[in-house]
Enzyme design. Structure first.
Site, PDB file in Angstrom:
ATOM      1  N   ASN A  13       0.868  -1.186   0.000  1.00 19.73           N
ATOM      2  CA  ASN A  13       0.000   0.000   0.000  1.00 19.73           C
ATOM      3  C   ASN A  13       0.905   1.236   0.000  1.00 19.73           C
ATOM      4  O   ASN A  13       1.549   1.529   1.006  1.00 19.73           O
ATOM      5  CB  ASN A  13      -0.881  -0.046   1.261  1.00 19.73           C
ATOM      6  N   TRP A  14       0.912   1.936  -1.133  1.00 12.96           N
ATOM      7  CA  TRP A  14       1.814   3.090  -1.260  1.00 12.96           C
ATOM      8  C   TRP A  14       1.209   4.375  -0.710  1.00 12.96           C
ATOM      9  O   TRP A  14       1.823   5.441  -0.806  1.00 12.96           O
ATOM     10  CB  TRP A  14       2.260   3.255  -2.723  1.00 12.96           C
ATOM     11  N   LYS A  15      -0.010   4.286  -0.193  1.00 10.78           N
ATOM     12  CA  LYS A  15      -0.661   5.436   0.453  1.00 10.78           C
ATOM     13  C   LYS A  15      -0.515   6.701  -0.406  1.00 10.78           C
ATOM     14  O   LYS A  15      -0.533   6.617  -1.621  1.00 10.78           O
ATOM     15  CB  LYS A  15      -0.093   5.638   1.857  1.00 10.78           C
ATOM     16  N   HIS A  99      -9.476   0.766   5.299  1.00 11.76           N
ATOM     17  CA  HIS A  99      -8.157   0.911   5.930  1.00 11.76           C
ATOM     18  C   HIS A  99      -8.322   1.768   7.186  1.00 11.76           C
ATOM     19  O   HIS A  99      -9.149   2.678   7.220  1.00 11.76           O
ATOM     20  CB  HIS A  99      -7.178   1.558   4.948  1.00 11.76           C
ATOM     21  N   GLU A 101      -6.693   4.133   8.343  1.00 20.84           N
ATOM     22  CA  GLU A 101      -6.554   5.585   8.137  1.00 20.84           C
ATOM     23  C   GLU A 101      -7.859   6.160   7.584  1.00 20.84           C
ATOM     24  O   GLU A 101      -8.240   7.287   7.902  1.00 20.84           O
ATOM     25  CB  GLU A 101      -5.360   5.868   7.207  1.00 20.84           C
ATOM     26  N   GLU A 171      -5.037  -5.654  10.756  1.00 26.24           N
ATOM     27  CA  GLU A 171      -4.026  -4.622  10.961  1.00 26.24           C
ATOM     28  C   GLU A 171      -4.284  -3.912  12.289  1.00 26.24           C
ATOM     29  O   GLU A 171      -5.084  -2.970  12.345  1.00 26.24           O
ATOM     30  CB  GLU A 171      -4.098  -3.590   9.833  1.00 26.24           C
ATOM     31  N   GLY A 177       2.455   1.836  10.993  1.00 26.88           N
ATOM     32  CA  GLY A 177       3.337   2.990  10.865  1.00 26.88           C
ATOM     33  C   GLY A 177       4.059   3.350  12.151  1.00 26.88           C
ATOM     34  O   GLY A 177       4.655   4.423  12.248  1.00 26.88           O
ATOM     35  N   SER A 217       3.601  -2.516  10.351  1.00 27.77           N
ATOM     36  CA  SER A 217       5.061  -2.489  10.472  1.00 27.77           C
ATOM     37  C   SER A 217       5.722  -3.801  10.026  1.00 27.77           C
ATOM     38  O   SER A 217       6.701  -4.244  10.643  1.00 27.77           O
ATOM     39  CB  SER A 217       5.485  -2.107  11.882  1.00 27.77           C
ATOM     40  N   GLY A 238       2.838  -1.311   4.338  1.00 28.76           N
ATOM     41  CA  GLY A 238       2.810   0.119   4.050  1.00 28.76           C
ATOM     42  C   GLY A 238       4.220   0.628   3.808  1.00 28.76           C
ATOM     43  O   GLY A 238       4.804   0.424   2.739  1.00 28.76           O
ATOM     44  N   GLY A 239       4.805   1.246   4.835  1.00 27.19           N
ATOM     45  CA  GLY A 239       6.114   1.902   4.709  1.00 27.19           C
ATOM     46  C   GLY A 239       7.182   1.087   3.991  1.00 27.19           C
ATOM     47  O   GLY A 239       7.871   1.597   3.100  1.00 27.19           O
TER      48      GLY A 239
HETATM   49  C1  PEP Z   1      -0.758  -0.142   6.220  1.00 27.23           C
HETATM   50  O1  PEP Z   1      -0.872   1.033   6.004  1.00 27.23           O
HETATM   51  O2  PEP Z   1      -1.636  -0.929   5.803  1.00 27.23           O
HETATM   52  C2  PEP Z   1       0.406  -0.603   6.968  1.00 27.23           C
HETATM   53  C3  PEP Z   1       0.382  -1.820   7.432  1.00 27.23           C
HETATM   54  O3  PEP Z   1       1.415   0.294   7.156  1.00 27.23           O
HETATM   55  P1  PEP Z   1       2.872   0.002   7.796  1.00 27.23           P
HETATM   56  O4  PEP Z   1       3.387  -1.257   7.131  1.00 27.23           O
HETATM   57  O5  PEP Z   1       3.696   1.204   7.431  1.00 27.23           O
HETATM   58  O6  PEP Z   1       2.680  -0.177   9.244  1.00 27.23           O
END
Ligand code: PEP
Length: 261
Positions: A13-15, A99, A101, A171, A177, A217, A238-239
């Site tokens: 997920n490149w957000k 999600h 967010e 999640e 994050g 993470s 994500g990151g």
């Molecule tokens: C996400 O946004 O779905 C996620 C899991 O982010 P991160 O890996 O950065 O925690």
């Protein structure tokens, strides 16, 4: 749409990161990284603006593409929104729904999640439904009730054939994050519950085939131990999916974990 939990499923997920050239460059680098594509399933999830070009760059590749959100209506006066047929039009096969967010910052509820999932399925998109508890809920011993209510309300009214076409991503909010990750045991306990809840409501067949992703993470160093767990079928990243080398390393570790299961 064919997907299976017999191979790891890795989604990035490149957000709200990456311009169009940056996103296309990332796809090129992923291909150069020789990921062992036949041994896993990969999905990249860029921002809306890059979907079309990334989709073009992926033509002929087993890597698939998804979107980060959508509206439940097919069209209409909904300024700033994007509909399922538009996502199909630019080559999307998957769409992230609910999600954390979106839930925390943009008022998404289990009810809107349910409407979006129905619309996605109607248009042949595979919804990746995100669920998870906050730190407060975790500390209050409310992880399972929270996750259960998100599943029940998010999937309300769907039959087994529809649920079979949905991917669930667990999640925990406290892990997204933050650099904090659920331990493999903690994650497995919730994943096992999710699978048993699916079995109870939609049958053993749906539950045993379900893809249940972990997110929060995920990085190269923790992928293998998480994905070795019985009920963890992949990762929503994500990151660490923003850089080709860490995303590729996660993919390699996921493949190793599956070989060890
Ligand atoms: C996400 O946004 O779905 C996620 C899991 O982010 P991160 O890996 O950065 O925690």
């Amino acid at each position: 749409m064919n997907f299976t939990n017999e191979k790891p499923f890795i989604a990035g997920n490149w957000k709200m990161f990456k311009t169009v050239p940056e996103a296309v460059d990332m796809v090129k680098k992923l291909h150069e990284a020789s990921l062992g594509l036949e041994k896993a399933q990969f999905v990249v999830i860029p921002a809306y603006t890059a979907l079309s070009e990334v989709s073009r760059a992926l033509q002929g590749s087993p890597v698939q593409i998804g979107a980060q959100n959508m509206h439940w209506e097919d069209r209409g006066a909904f300024t700033g929104e994007v509909a399922a047929p538009m996502l199909k039009d630019v080559g999307c096969s998957f769409v992230v729904i609910g999600h954390s967010e979106r839930r925390q910052l943009f008022g998404e509820t289990n009810e809107t999640v349910n409407k979006k999932i129905r619309a996605a399925l109607t248009h042949g998109l595979v919804p990746i439904m995100c669920i998870g508890e906050s730190l407060e809920e975790k500390e209050g011993g409310n992880t399972i009730p929270k996750v259960q209510s998100q599943i029940t309300e998010g999937l309300e009214g769907l039959d087994a054939e529809q649920v079979r076409r949905i991917i669930i991503a667990y999640e925990p909010l406290w892990a997204i994050g933050t650099g904090l990750t659920a331990t493999p045991d903690q994650a497995q306990e919730v994943h096992r519950f999710i699978r048993s809840d699916l079995a109870e409501k939609h049958g053993n067949d749906v539950a045993s085939c379900a893809i249940i992703l972990y997110g929060g993470s995920v990085k190269p160093e923790n992928t293998r131990s998480l994905l070795r767990e019985k009920d963890i079928n992949g990762a929503l990243v994500g990151g660490a999916s923003l850089k080709a080398d860490s995303f590729a390393e996660i993919a390699r570790e996921a493949i190793k974990a599956y070989e060890e299961k």
